[in-house]
Design a protein around this motif. Structure first.
Motif, PDB file in Angstrom:
ATOM      1  N   SER A   1       0.800  -1.229   0.000  1.00 33.75           N
ATOM      2  CA  SER A   1       0.000   0.000   0.000  1.00 33.75           C
ATOM      3  C   SER A   1       0.834   1.281   0.000  1.00 33.75           C
ATOM      4  O   SER A   1       0.330   2.339  -0.371  1.00 33.75           O
ATOM      5  CB  SER A   1      -0.950  -0.001   1.199  1.00 33.75           C
ATOM      6  N   ALA A   2       2.073   1.198   0.444  1.00 33.68           N
ATOM      7  CA  ALA A   2       2.963   2.371   0.410  1.00 33.68           C
ATOM      8  C   ALA A   2       4.090   2.114  -0.577  1.00 33.68           C
ATOM      9  O   ALA A   2       4.422   0.948  -0.854  1.00 33.68           O
ATOM     10  CB  ALA A   2       3.543   2.658   1.802  1.00 33.68           C
TER      11      ALA A   2
ATOM     12  N   GLU B   1       0.962  -1.546 -15.750  1.00 32.97           N
ATOM     13  CA  GLU B   1       2.362  -1.828 -16.069  1.00 32.97           C
ATOM     14  C   GLU B   1       3.189  -0.544 -16.045  1.00 32.97           C
ATOM     15  O   GLU B   1       4.347  -0.540 -15.587  1.00 32.97           O
ATOM     16  CB  GLU B   1       2.453  -2.508 -17.434  1.00 32.97           C
ATOM     17  N   LEU B   2       2.618   0.554 -16.489  1.00 32.22           N
ATOM     18  CA  LEU B   2       3.323   1.834 -16.449  1.00 32.22           C
ATOM     19  C   LEU B   2       3.626   2.245 -15.010  1.00 32.22           C
ATOM     20  O   LEU B   2       4.713   2.752 -14.708  1.00 32.22           O
ATOM     21  CB  LEU B   2       2.497   2.908 -17.140  1.00 32.22           C
ATOM     22  N   ALA B   3       2.670   2.027 -14.113  1.00 29.12           N
ATOM     23  CA  ALA B   3       2.883   2.375 -12.705  1.00 29.12           C
ATOM     24  C   ALA B   3       4.001   1.535 -12.107  1.00 29.12           C
ATOM     25  O   ALA B   3       4.881   2.053 -11.406  1.00 29.12           O
ATOM     26  CB  ALA B   3       1.587   2.183 -11.920  1.00 29.12           C
TER      27      ALA B   3
ATOM     28  N   ALA C   1       0.260   3.634  -6.914  1.00 30.92           N
ATOM     29  CA  ALA C   1      -0.403   4.039  -8.158  1.00 30.92           C
ATOM     30  C   ALA C   1      -1.063   2.838  -8.828  1.00 30.92           C
ATOM     31  O   ALA C   1      -2.167   2.947  -9.384  1.00 30.92           O
ATOM     32  CB  ALA C   1       0.599   4.690  -9.101  1.00 30.92           C
ATOM     33  N   ALA C   2      -0.405   1.683  -8.783  1.00 32.80           N
ATOM     34  CA  ALA C   2      -0.980   0.474  -9.381  1.00 32.80           C
ATOM     35  C   ALA C   2      -2.229   0.045  -8.633  1.00 32.80           C
ATOM     36  O   ALA C   2      -3.220  -0.385  -9.249  1.00 32.80           O
ATOM     37  CB  ALA C   2       0.061  -0.648  -9.378  1.00 32.80           C
TER      38      ALA C   2
ATOM     39  N   SER D   1      -8.332  -0.193  -8.281  1.00 28.95           N
ATOM     40  CA  SER D   1      -9.648   0.247  -7.806  1.00 28.95           C
ATOM     41  C   SER D   1     -10.447   0.915  -8.922  1.00 28.95           C
ATOM     42  O   SER D   1     -11.670   0.731  -9.026  1.00 28.95           O
ATOM     43  CB  SER D   1      -9.482   1.206  -6.626  1.00 28.95           C
ATOM     44  N   ARG D   2      -9.762   1.697  -9.743  1.00 31.46           N
ATOM     45  CA  ARG D   2     -10.469   2.338 -10.868  1.00 31.46           C
ATOM     46  C   ARG D   2     -11.009   1.296 -11.838  1.00 31.46           C
ATOM     47  O   ARG D   2     -12.149   1.397 -12.315  1.00 31.46           O
ATOM     48  CB  ARG D   2      -9.519   3.290 -11.598  1.00 31.46           C
TER      49      ARG D   2
END
Length: 470
Positions: A295-296, A340-342, A351-352, A357-358
């Motif tokens: 998460s971090a 994959e970019l994240a 960010a991933a 979630s999105r």
């Protein structure tokens, strides 16, 4: 898509490019197996396991090693206290470590070198260091002379005074300089030892990783990773002894994960706030622990708390609830480029996870459209959109080692086979009672299940049950 990683040696985010594109090498410092691993010990294996998967998607071959330290003063002390050989301690806790990491979704590395299997390699490296004037024998010990390596301290950016204060060195008359560190030390009869040119003894901790790394990868590796607490003195010493023994750059990238605190305080055995992975797995779903560890950002500290775990559980409830609503739609995982970019941006797991979630929100909207669509072409098109949305959600989860179980398994966490069968039987009995308009019996069954911590949800797809979350 380039992979960019923060190199602790240069203090910069750099585009990763292996020395040999057809073979990427990565070494992660593994456990000293004398007791259960605490949850802070799990952060590196989890996050660097995600990195290993990322590298495998971009390069033809990754060789990933994570060592086992199976000779150490703490292991020796534990064996003496229990009156057993050190192998009885190390084999037990190495097995438990693998099982606990496996429960967290950590895959086994390609190589798992053990220090005791590389004594000959350790001795050979020490001999090279002596021959090249970087080490010396004294009173049964062999020590590395730090002053012979001018770059010492480049990784940790510490001054000589800071390094000496932080090295926890033993004041010993046989040292030429106070900062010199031990490569080999004598073993009394009651401790494990091996024959060497300097007498019966055992290796120092730092030389073990250097020798194991060289034995499997040669002079230079692409990535060396571990916790930031290992940066000094362990990794600093690895660089010095490896480069002096082999005459080449030891590691091209150094990656370090941040430490865990516990409810705002540093985890410490003396304080008594250590939580082991073994005990946490008995209290919480393993996947929630993994989610919390991701998460971090891996380079930042992470404050570990019950609230963080519960938040992770609730998030996974929502994600698995989305998959449960789409169970009638078959879909194979499809990795979204946004995830994959994240991950390619210095392993940006927050960010991933936000993207995960999105994507779940998109999947829920697609499921609603599909459920409400009239029969015919419109419904077929809605089903196709729902299938794509589910595939992307599954693919995003797979890249993070999440959403790897069936929704029923997630919501049934803690239920054994017999327990699950009993719950299913009561749910079926309640459904039959409602159909027979025996609402008193249906309410009694709901109350009985609620008392056992089982939550029922009546949906258009039928009755669903799950374990009550705190």
């Amino acid at each position: 898509m380039p992979i960019r990683l923060f190199n602790s040696l240069s203090r910069q985010v750099e585009e990763f490019s292996p020395a040999h594109p057809d073979r990427v090498t990565m070494y992660v410092c593994g456990p000293t197996v004398y007791h259960y691993a605490h949850i802070g010990n799990a952060r590196g294996p989890v996050v660097f396991g995600v990195l290993a998967d990322l590298l495998r998607r971009h390069f033809p071959k990754l060789v990933y090693a994570r060592n086992i330290t199976d000779i150490d003063d703490k292991i020796n002390q534990s064996a003496l206290e229990q009156g057993v050989p050190i192998s009885a301690i190390t084999e037990k806790y190495a097995r438990i470590y693998r099982e606990d990491m496996g429960a967290l979704g950590v895959k086994l590395p390609d190589l798992e070198p053990h220090a005791t299997h590389h004594i000959a390699d350790i001795i050979a490296m020490i001999e090279r260091l002596i021959a090249r004037g970087h080490a010396y024998a004294a009173e049964g010990h062999v020590l590395f002379q730090v002053s012979t390596f001018p770059q010492y301290g480049a990784l940790s950016r510490r001054s000589p005074d800071e390094m000496l204060a932080g090295a926890r060195v033993e004041v010993a008359p046989y040292k030429r300089e106070p900062g010199d560190f031990v490569l080999w030390k004598p073993s009394p009869p009651e401790l494990p030892g091996w024959d060497s040119p300097w007498g019966r003894g055992r290796p120092g901790w730092h030389i073990e990783c250097s020798a194991m790394c060289h034995a499997h990868f040669g002079d230079t590796i692409d990535i060396h990773a571990g916790g930031v607490d290992l940066q000094f003195p362990h990794h600093e010493n690895e660089i010095a002894q490896s480069q002096c023994a082999n005459g080449a750059t030891f590691a091209r990238w150094w990656l370090h994960n941040g430490m865990l605190t516990f409810d705002g305080s540093k985890m410490s055995k003396s304080v008594g706030n250590i939580r082991t992975v073994h005990e946490l797995l008995r209290e919480y779903p393993a996947e929630a622990l993994r989610y919390a560890l991701l998460s971090a950002h891996y380079r930042q500290p992470l404050d570990w708390s019950a609230a963080l775990i519960e938040q992770s559980i609730h998030t996974l409830d929502r994600l698995y609830g989305t998959l449960r609503d789409l169970e009638a739609i078959a879909a194979a995982p499809e990795l979204p480029e946004s995830v994959e970019l994240a991950l390619a941006d210095d392993l940006n797991t927050p960010a991933a996870l936000a993207e995960l979630s999105r994507l779940a929100g998109e999947a829920r909207a697609a499921q609603r459209d599909w459920a409400q669509a009239p029969e015919g072409l419109a419904r077929a098109e809605a089903a196709a959109r729902a299938r794509t949305a589910k595939a992307r959600l599954l693919g995003a989860g797979a890249a993070l080692g999440l959403l790897q179980q069936a929704p029923a398994a997630w919501f049934g966490h803690g239920a054994g086979d017999g327990d699950e069968a009993r719950i299913e039987a009561l749910v079926a009995e309640r459904t039959a009672a409602k159909q027979a308009r025996d609402f008193a019996r249906a309410d009694a069954i709901r109350a009985e299940l609620a008392a056992a911590g089982i939550v029922l949800e009546d949906t258009p797809q039928g009755v669903r049950w799950s374990r009550k979350r705190a």
